[in-house]
Design an enzyme around this catalytic site. Sequence first.
Site, PDB file in Angstrom:
ATOM      1  N   SER A  70       0.660  -1.208   0.094  1.00 28.07           N
ATOM      2  CA  SER A  70       0.026  -0.118  -0.064  1.00 28.07           C
ATOM      3  C   SER A  70       0.820   1.240   0.036  1.00 28.07           C
ATOM      4  O   SER A  70       0.299   2.445  -0.389  1.00 28.07           O
ATOM      5  CB  SER A  70      -0.960  -0.172   1.253  1.00 28.07           C
ATOM      6  OG  SER A  70      -0.207   0.068   2.462  1.00 28.07           O
ATOM      7  N   LYS A 115       0.573   4.790   6.735  1.00 31.20           N
ATOM      8  CA  LYS A 115       0.184   5.558   5.970  1.00 31.20           C
ATOM      9  C   LYS A 115       0.864   6.823   5.871  1.00 31.20           C
ATOM     10  O   LYS A 115       1.563   7.383   6.892  1.00 31.20           O
ATOM     11  CB  LYS A 115      -1.179   5.619   5.913  1.00 31.20           C
ATOM     12  CG  LYS A 115      -2.000   4.438   6.006  1.00 31.20           C
ATOM     13  CD  LYS A 115      -2.018   3.653   4.692  1.00 31.20           C
ATOM     14  CE  LYS A 115      -3.056   2.231   4.923  1.00 31.20           C
ATOM     15  NZ  LYS A 115      -2.693   1.277   3.738  1.00 31.20           N
TER      16      LYS A 115
END
Length: 236
Positions: A70, A115
């Site tokens: 990701s 993230k």
Amino acid sequence: MDTEAQHTERDRSSRPEPEAVEGRSRFALVARITEWLPGGRISLTLLVCLVFLLILNAFVVQPFQIPSGSMEDGLRIGDRVLVNKLAYRFGAEPRRGDVVVFDGSGYFGNADYIKRVVGVGGDRVVCCDKEGRIEVNGRSVDESAFLYPGDSPSTVPFRVVVPDGTLFVLGDHRSDSSDSRDHLGSPGGGMIPVVDVIGRADWIVWPTAHWTRLNRPGAYARVPASASATVGGGHG
């Protein structure tokens, strides 16, 4: 001749200094411990090193292994990063563009996630402008320096205001990232409480060929503060 004074002086000089006594006491304690431990001094040295590493891991830095794609291309599956656990512990707060590791329990899932911070408390985050770029507080952000090659900033349109004390986060590999966009309708609206942030990822340390420092992109550094942050002091 004052023989009593001389005698007193001789007695005083014959006494061991307090520091010497204390030093011998410590040495004797170490000697007793090494006699008690299997392996002696080697085991004691290893034990001290282990305690030091545990303290370091609990309060200062923590290694984190990248579990998914990701955050590609910058962070690849299996990479190990060092997470600075002191980055936000003395009044500092996460900034737009920081790569953070957080506990996603109750929001993303029962695991730790990594993230990039796109919006902080008070920010208006919109996808997308006429050129397909994300806007933060009315400023378009050029993410081409770190966005996964071929990915668009988002195929999911959104318009959110980030509540104070929370973060709006996205993965750099947008087409392969479950992030704030996927939880807009969930409890918390896809926002991550700042208190659940474990720390900021500062270095890639493994593999050695990929060793590098993770810097905050200039594109996010140029985003203006929100109107509420300007009144209240600003996030930067």
